[in-house]
Design an enzyme around this catalytic site. Structure first.
Site, PDB file in Angstrom:
ATOM      1  N   GLU A 178      35.964  34.625  28.358  1.00 43.03           N
ATOM      2  CA  GLU A 178      35.225  33.504  28.942  1.00 43.03           C
ATOM      3  C   GLU A 178      34.375  32.750  27.920  1.00 43.03           C
ATOM      4  O   GLU A 178      33.227  32.391  28.198  1.00 43.03           O
ATOM      5  CB  GLU A 178      34.369  33.989  30.117  1.00 43.03           C
ATOM      6  N   GLU A 189      40.309  40.425  35.414  1.00 47.49           N
ATOM      7  CA  GLU A 189      39.325  40.933  36.376  1.00 47.49           C
ATOM      8  C   GLU A 189      39.793  40.443  37.743  1.00 47.49           C
ATOM      9  O   GLU A 189      40.274  39.314  37.861  1.00 47.49           O
ATOM     10  CB  GLU A 189      37.920  40.335  36.165  1.00 47.49           C
TER      11      GLU A 189
END
Ligand SMILES: *[C@@H]1O[C@H](CO)[C@@H](O)[C@H](O)[C@H]1NC(C)=O
Ligand SMILES: *[C@@H]1O[C@H](CO)[C@@H](O)[C@H](O)[C@H]1NC(C)=O
Ligand SMILES: *[C@@H]1O[C@H](CO)[C@@H](O)[C@H](O)[C@H]1NC(C)=O
Ligand SMILES: *[C@@H]1O[C@H](CO)[C@@H](O)[C@H](O)[C@H]1NC(C)=O
Ligand SMILES: *[C@@H]1O[C@H](CO)[C@@H](O)[C@H](O)[C@H]1NC(C)=O
Length: 560
Positions: free
Chosen positions: A167, A271
């Site tokens: 990210e 995730e």
């Protein structure tokens, strides 16, 4: 089986029994899929395995990212405690976000390997150990950290992949940072190849608007040279995806399935597991691990084994009690049930080809150039250390909070004195990389401080920065000599892209003399005070918080 090989097999089985070591087979990538050594398809049936670090909430840390971490793979007591629970879940992969290369991982890694469990290791670390999304660079201190971690783990057979970032990019207006992520993938891949490591190279992306998420995925697995080379391409693209909430339907994935339908690399959910619609049923596992999603994805990593508190809720599945026992929640039992029922197809076969298509073209939502930054060169940055007549010499070794503000101040002053910070600036949009842009932040700061000192004719008052800078008597005697010495350092660097080697541990020769090892923010460009404040790097919880919001509001494009 012939007698001789049967004997070998028996002997190795006996060795395995007596030593308790059962090697896992190497997983490889062909085309967009992962395969076991026997040619069967490999799916990531995973769980995130990282205790939450401490979080200091502040305006400079809007994502609640941790400023400390505990290495879960160096905690042999914890691994021994947790292994039976990981086995109950039926996972074959754990993802660890932050590991310490100076610690010993033998006990955890061999216990996991013995249980047939692979690891996905993130190479970045909290605070100063990640590509700074606010002021991105691919620099010697990060490359050295990545290499040290690879060196600590390369002896284990159960490292499936190393992630070069998590990210880093969270908005379309910051997609220029992808050039640095791709350079990190290139150099990590080259280093792994030089060590004959079969581990894959991955990245984990925040879920976002397809306008830039899809180009990001394509960019990280494309070939800028147009020659079908994989030299700068990821093997494994992770999407932190929280679209499924409670008892959703497989159609929630229609958009992402469509977006990745033609992808050339392996993709998975790095995730998943939204807490916004409790209880978590984990019924998305049934969708993710069956056709048609198995044509597109290679499984996923459920978030999270350990307690992980965020603004969106509590993501943990177990509680570690004060007597070091483990209590499981309904979450744990539901995931265990779902993982116990999946039976993904063993197709297509490993006969596909691996291709590296052209890169996405730049537009208003995709800013990254295909001109990548150079490989960070420790020798160049180490050579520079002797050239500064005024040098950053902080009173503390913990400089991550002060380097960013000092760079802003120093570049501002230098700009007012007719100079600029171009030499340390890196622009992933134009492909303009200053010759010192790959140095660690402290070296960059010394360069700027010295430039300012030279620009003021070595006025003693210019070499202070509130007690953070000192005059170096051993430096070249005038600014022309300084410039010549620095040019010579840069020229000694050779070609821009090369196979990196392990950093020297000898002080001063690894691009890390007394001023090194600090970070917090990269340089700013053009002598402007551009607010390159001490940025925090990427971390898992960003995805959790932001993506959870993203999915709850169903398609509301919060990142556009
Ligand atoms: C930019 O290009 C990508 C494809 O690489 C596309 O998905 C996206 O919509 C484009 N953005 C705009 C604003 O046209
Ligand atoms: C981060 O800062 C610490 C000191 O606070 C230092 O030891 C470490 O090397 C730095 N890491 C990087 C990648 O710069
Ligand atoms: C470094 O300094 C920052 C800011 O002063 C602080 O938050 C952090 O805890 C320090 N880190 C270490 C390792 O001392
Ligand atoms: C060093 O720089 C930091 C950041 O600008 C400043 O807070 C500090 O007062 C300076 N001086 C010393 C001695 O730390
Ligand atoms: C970039 O986009 C984000 C969200 O889309 C926004 O919050 C931020 O202000 C933008 N930054 C700049 C520099 O435009």
């Amino acid at each position: 089986m012939r007698a001789a090989s049967r004997l070998v097999a028996l002997l190795s089985a006996a060795v395995a029994l007596t030593t308790g070591v059962v090697a896992v087979s190497t997983v490889t990538r062909t085309g967009r899929y992962l395969y076991n050594a026997d040619g069967s398809r490999f799916y990531i049936k995973g769980v995130a395995y990282q205790p939450q670090g401490s979080v200091t909430a502040s305006s400079s840390n809007p994502f609640g990212e941790p400023d400390s971490f505990t290495d879960p793979l160096a905690d042999s007591t914890g691994c021994t405690r947790d292994l039976p629970f990981l086995q109950q879940l039926g996972v074959n992969v754990i993802r660890a976000y932050s590991v310490d290369s100076t610690l010993n991982h033998d006990s955890c890694m061999s216990a996991l390997s013995g249980a047939g469990i692979y690891t996905i290791i993130d190479l970045s670390l909290p605070v100063n150990g990640s590509i700074d999304r606010a002021s991105p660079a691919w620099s010697t201190n990060l490359l050295d950290q990545y290499i040290n971690t690879i060196d600590a783990f390369s002896k284990y057979d159960n490292v499936l992949a190393y992630n070069v970032g998590n990210e880093v990019i969270t908005a379309a207006n910051a997609t220029n940072a992808a050039a640095f992520i791709k350079a990190a993938a290139r150099d990590t891949k080259a280093y792994l190849a030089s060590k004959n490591s079969p581990a894959l190279v991955g990245y984990a992306a925040i879920d976002a608007d397809d306008d830039w998420l899809v180009p990001l995925a394509n960019y990280l697995s494309c070939d800028p040279s147009g020659g079908n080379s994989g030299a700068t391409s990821l093997d494994l693209f992770g999407l932190n995806n929280y679209e499924w909430c409670g008892n959703s339907q497989p159609s929630v994935y229609n958009d992402k399935n469509g977006a990745f339908a033609g992808y050339n690399a392996a993709a998975y959910f790095s995730e998943y597991g939204n807490v916004a619609c409790p209880p978590r049923l984990w019924t998305e596992a049934a969708a993710l691990f069956s056709s048609p999603m198995t044509d597109i994805w290679s499984g996923g990593v459920a978030f999270s084994y350990f307690p992980a508190q965020s603004a969106a809720g509590q993501f943990g599945m177990v509680t570690i009690n004060s007597d070091n026992t483990v209590s499981v929640s309904d979450d744990f039992n539901n995931l265990k049930t779902q993982y116990g029922q999946i039976s993904p197809p063993n197709s297509p076969s490993a006969s596909g080809t691996t291709t590296f298509p052209a890169c996405p073209t730049q537009n208003s939502t995709w800013l990254a150039t295909t001109t990548l930054p150079p490989t960070p060169n420790d020798a160049v940055c180490a050579c520079l250390q002797g050239t500064f007549a005024c040098e950053f010499s902080p009173p503390t070794s913990n400089t991550s909070a002060i380097v960013g503000p000092l760079l802003d101040t120093a570049c501002g002053l230098l700009g007012q004195s007719g100079g600029n910070c171009d030499a340390i600036a890196a622009d992933g949009s134009t492909g303009t990389y200053g010759p010192l842009s790959f140095c660690d932040p402290s070296t960059k700061l010394s360069y700027v401080i010295d430039q300012y000192y030279e620009a003021t004719n070595r006025n003693a008052q210019s070499c202070s920065f509130g007690g953070n800078a000192t005059v170096q008597q051993s430096a070249p005697s005038n600014s022309a000599a300084v410039a010549a010495a620095q040019s010579s350092c840069v020229a000694s660097g050779g070609s821009a892209t090369f196979v990196p080697s392990a950093p020297s541990t000898t002080a001063g020769s690894g691009g890390s003399s007394q001023t090194s090892g600090a970070s917090g923010s990269g340089g700013n460009s053009g002598g402007q005070n551009n607010g390159a404040l001490g940025g925090f790097g990427e971390h898992a919880m960003v995805g959790v918080i932001v993506s959870a919001l993203f999915s709850v509001f169903g398609g509301l494009l919060v990142f556009a």
